[in-house]
Write a protein that holds these residues in place. Sequence first.
Motif, PDB file in Angstrom:
ATOM      1  N   ALA A 140       0.005  -3.369  11.964  1.00  0.00           N
ATOM      2  CA  ALA A 140       1.101  -2.891  12.813  1.00  0.00           C
ATOM      3  C   ALA A 140       1.511  -1.466  12.460  1.00  0.00           C
ATOM      4  N   ALA A 141       1.113  -0.970  11.304  1.00  0.00           N
ATOM      5  CA  ALA A 141       1.431   0.399  10.881  1.00  0.00           C
ATOM      6  C   ALA A 141       0.410   0.813   9.836  1.00  0.00           C
ATOM      7  N   ASP A 142       0.295   2.114   9.582  1.00  0.00           N
ATOM      8  CA  ASP A 142      -0.585   2.592   8.519  1.00  0.00           C
ATOM      9  C   ASP A 142      -0.138   1.983   7.195  1.00  0.00           C
ATOM     10  N   ASN A 143      -1.109   1.491   6.416  1.00  0.00           N
ATOM     11  CA  ASN A 143      -0.740   0.905   5.126  1.00  0.00           C
ATOM     12  C   ASN A 143      -1.854   1.104   4.123  1.00  0.00           C
ATOM     13  N   SER A 144      -1.555   0.798   2.881  1.00  0.00           N
ATOM     14  CA  SER A 144      -2.515   1.003   1.798  1.00  0.00           C
ATOM     15  C   SER A 144      -3.505  -0.148   1.726  1.00  0.00           C
ATOM     16  N   ALA A 145      -4.780   0.195   1.523  1.00  0.00           N
ATOM     17  CA  ALA A 145      -5.823  -0.822   1.420  1.00  0.00           C
ATOM     18  C   ALA A 145      -5.960  -1.373   0.008  1.00  0.00           C
ATOM     19  N   MET A 146      -5.245  -0.798  -0.963  1.00  0.00           N
ATOM     20  CA  MET A 146      -5.345  -1.273  -2.339  1.00  0.00           C
ATOM     21  C   MET A 146      -4.179  -0.769  -3.165  1.00  0.00           C
ATOM     22  N   PRO A 200      -9.181  18.419 -12.320  1.00  0.00           N
ATOM     23  CA  PRO A 200      -8.396  17.206 -12.118  1.00  0.00           C
ATOM     24  C   PRO A 200      -7.081  17.513 -11.406  1.00  0.00           C
ATOM     25  N   VAL A 201      -6.530  16.500 -10.795  1.00  0.00           N
ATOM     26  CA  VAL A 201      -5.255  16.620 -10.092  1.00  0.00           C
ATOM     27  C   VAL A 201      -4.201  15.853 -10.887  1.00  0.00           C
ATOM     28  N   THR A 202      -3.069  16.468 -11.078  1.00  0.00           N
ATOM     29  CA  THR A 202      -1.937  15.810 -11.736  1.00  0.00           C
ATOM     30  C   THR A 202      -0.760  15.788 -10.777  1.00  0.00           C
ATOM     31  N   LEU A 203      -0.201  14.595 -10.556  1.00  0.00           N
ATOM     32  CA  LEU A 203       0.890  14.423  -9.610  1.00  0.00           C
ATOM     33  C   LEU A 203       2.052  13.688 -10.265  1.00  0.00           C
ATOM     34  N   LYS A 204       3.232  13.963  -9.752  1.00  0.00           N
ATOM     35  CA  LYS A 204       4.449  13.322 -10.248  1.00  0.00           C
ATOM     36  C   LYS A 204       4.750  12.098  -9.391  1.00  0.00           C
ATOM     37  N   ILE A 205       5.010  10.974 -10.031  1.00  0.00           N
ATOM     38  CA  ILE A 205       5.341   9.725  -9.330  1.00  0.00           C
ATOM     39  C   ILE A 205       6.828   9.747  -8.968  1.00  0.00           C
ATOM     40  N   VAL A 206       7.125   9.653  -7.661  1.00  0.00           N
ATOM     41  CA  VAL A 206       8.520   9.755  -7.208  1.00  0.00           C
ATOM     42  C   VAL A 206       9.109   8.403  -6.793  1.00  0.00           C
ATOM     43  N   GLY A 207       8.304   7.340  -6.795  1.00  0.00           N
ATOM     44  CA  GLY A 207       8.827   6.037  -6.395  1.00  0.00           C
ATOM     45  C   GLY A 207       7.714   5.026  -6.232  1.00  0.00           C
ATOM     46  N   THR A 208       8.071   3.873  -5.711  1.00  0.00           N
ATOM     47  CA  THR A 208       7.114   2.780  -5.529  1.00  0.00           C
ATOM     48  C   THR A 208       7.314   2.136  -4.161  1.00  0.00           C
ATOM     49  N   LYS A 254       8.395  -3.916   1.652  1.00  0.00           N
ATOM     50  CA  LYS A 254       9.529  -3.131   1.160  1.00  0.00           C
ATOM     51  C   LYS A 254       9.100  -1.672   1.072  1.00  0.00           C
ATOM     52  N   PRO A 255       9.149  -0.948   2.202  1.00  0.00           N
ATOM     53  CA  PRO A 255       8.641   0.428   2.235  1.00  0.00           C
ATOM     54  C   PRO A 255       9.515   1.389   1.439  1.00  0.00           C
ATOM     55  N   TYR A 256       8.892   2.498   1.045  1.00  0.00           N
ATOM     56  CA  TYR A 256       9.611   3.592   0.367  1.00  0.00           C
ATOM     57  C   TYR A 256      10.268   4.457   1.433  1.00  0.00           C
ATOM     58  N   GLU A 257      11.565   4.711   1.298  1.00  0.00           N
ATOM     59  CA  GLU A 257      12.326   5.410   2.332  1.00  0.00           C
ATOM     60  C   GLU A 257      12.388   6.913   2.129  1.00  0.00           C
ATOM     61  N   LEU A 272       3.176   8.605  -4.658  1.00  0.00           N
ATOM     62  CA  LEU A 272       3.959   7.379  -4.590  1.00  0.00           C
ATOM     63  C   LEU A 272       3.114   6.228  -5.110  1.00  0.00           C
ATOM     64  N   LYS A 273       3.647   5.502  -6.089  1.00  0.00           N
ATOM     65  CA  LYS A 273       2.947   4.298  -6.525  1.00  0.00           C
ATOM     66  C   LYS A 273       3.031   3.280  -5.383  1.00  0.00           C
ATOM     67  N   ILE A 274       1.870   2.732  -4.960  1.00  0.00           N
ATOM     68  CA  ILE A 274       1.840   1.904  -3.754  1.00  0.00           C
ATOM     69  C   ILE A 274       1.008   0.654  -3.979  1.00  0.00           C
ATOM     70  N   MET A 275       1.468  -0.449  -3.393  1.00  0.00           N
ATOM     71  CA  MET A 275       0.775  -1.730  -3.523  1.00  0.00           C
ATOM     72  C   MET A 275      -0.014  -2.030  -2.241  1.00  0.00           C
ATOM     73  N   THR A 276      -1.018  -2.879  -2.357  1.00  0.00           N
ATOM     74  CA  THR A 276      -1.839  -3.247  -1.200  1.00  0.00           C
ATOM     75  C   THR A 276      -0.963  -3.796  -0.072  1.00  0.00           C
ATOM     76  N   GLY A 277      -1.144  -3.252   1.116  1.00  0.00           N
ATOM     77  CA  GLY A 277      -0.383  -3.696   2.274  1.00  0.00           C
ATOM     78  C   GLY A 277       0.925  -2.979   2.479  1.00  0.00           C
ATOM     79  N   ALA A 278       1.352  -2.171   1.525  1.00  0.00           N
ATOM     80  CA  ALA A 278       2.612  -1.426   1.678  1.00  0.00           C
ATOM     81  C   ALA A 278       2.431  -0.302   2.695  1.00  0.00           C
ATOM     82  N   LEU A 279       3.493   0.006   3.432  1.00  0.00           N
ATOM     83  CA  LEU A 279       3.437   1.057   4.441  1.00  0.00           C
ATOM     84  C   LEU A 279       3.187   2.416   3.792  1.00  0.00           C
ATOM     85  N   MET A 280       2.333   3.198   4.411  1.00  0.00           N
ATOM     86  CA  MET A 280       2.093   4.563   3.943  1.00  0.00           C
ATOM     87  C   MET A 280       3.289   5.433   4.339  1.00  0.00           C
TER      88      MET A 280
END
Length: 443
Positions: free
Chosen positions: A73-79, A95-103, A108-111, A120-128
């Motif tokens: 139903a929306a763009d989401n993470s595959a893993m 290498p790339v270094t990034l700052k984690i700003v949330g999960t 429960k999408p990140y707003e 953004l730390k993201i779980m499988t199925g979470a909205l992009m």
Amino acid sequence: MTTPQKHSPNDPILLTSSLHVDEARKAIAQLVDDLISESRLRNDLGDVQTVTLDQAINRILAEDLLSPIDVPAADNSAMDGFAFNSDCLGNEDKPVTLKIVGTAYAGKPYEGRVGKGECLKIMTGALMPQDCDTVIPQEFTEQADPANNLLVTFKQNQVKRGENRRLRGEDLQSGKAAIHAGRLLRPSDLGLAASLGVGILKVHRKLKVAILSSGDELRPLGQDLDAGSIYDSNRYSLIGLLNRLDLEIIDCGIVRDDPASLKSAFIAAAEKADVLISSGGVSVGEADFTKQIMQELGDVGFWKIAMRPGRPMAFGVLKPTHSSNHKTLFFGLPGNPVAVMVTFYQFVRSALLQLNGASQTEPCLTQAIAQAPIRKKPGRTEFQRAIMERGSDGKPTVKITGSQGAGILRSMSEANCFVILYHDQGNIATGDWVDVALFDGLL
């Protein structure tokens, strides 16, 4: 070799010389197709019923199931991993270094926003999040600074722009067919419908199939056997076979071997059913009156089929009364218990599915390695009962269940498949690959 010809119910009954199995199957499929096209069977054959998902297993879908939503139903993470904007990719050696700003969690999408140099730390199925287009799997990342667990690093060559992101509607778009009409509904189909929020399906009504056994030697269960008599096993095999297809069964019992009794039973069964299946009475024995009755009631061919087991078979159309347009498809199967099941598998099952609106009527075959030699004469198709299992090397193997006589029902009970040996095949050597039809889901 003579093949069945089209003719009217008033023509003499059709007799043929031995048919190849494939010729018989094509003739049956053609007649069923003609009957459906000409609406010559029961007027309500095409009736559609609405059933809930828990009632839909093994039913035939009557209309395409159109998806009411996009899947996903929306763009989401595959893993599980870290979502980021791929504009930061460029130099694969760096290498790339990034700052984690949330999960972000599934459901429960990140707003917030994800800016340049952030992820953004993201779980499988979470909205992009709207700022991100790529996910780097968690196992490809490392903590950039042991003193700062909000920094993550990874090599650029471990991910490409847009990877590990599932786009809205990429599996299924709203309004598109999720399941096509004619599908024999399986558990996975019910799960798919439920995932779309669909709780009811439109299916073809169940075929009404009458069954009977003919023979003076047959006795019902619970009755003592006298000299020369046997218990009627064929009806119970047929009931099991038909229940696998979730059809409406009309059990007409055992009928004596005399013309009056058979004719009366055939008329009564044909008046109530779309299909009549009898066992016994189709060979050339003196007590086999089926041919005589068919000359009076319908348009039926009596075939000798080049197969083992199951050589004699009758097939055609019954019209029990002159006042009705109703016609009943008829199968006269051999009397031997194994031959009944083999001919059902080879001819009747596909015809029932075709008549009930199924788009896929033929069972799928697989292959296995013969564990021992199998004797086979060219000139007929054989269906040998066998056990398929996995060998020590992981490859599928198959072995025959001993004696293959048409009356040895134990050979079916012990088996889990047929080994199919074709018309022109000869003996099979140990180690040869053979075609196999598994019983599971069929018998």
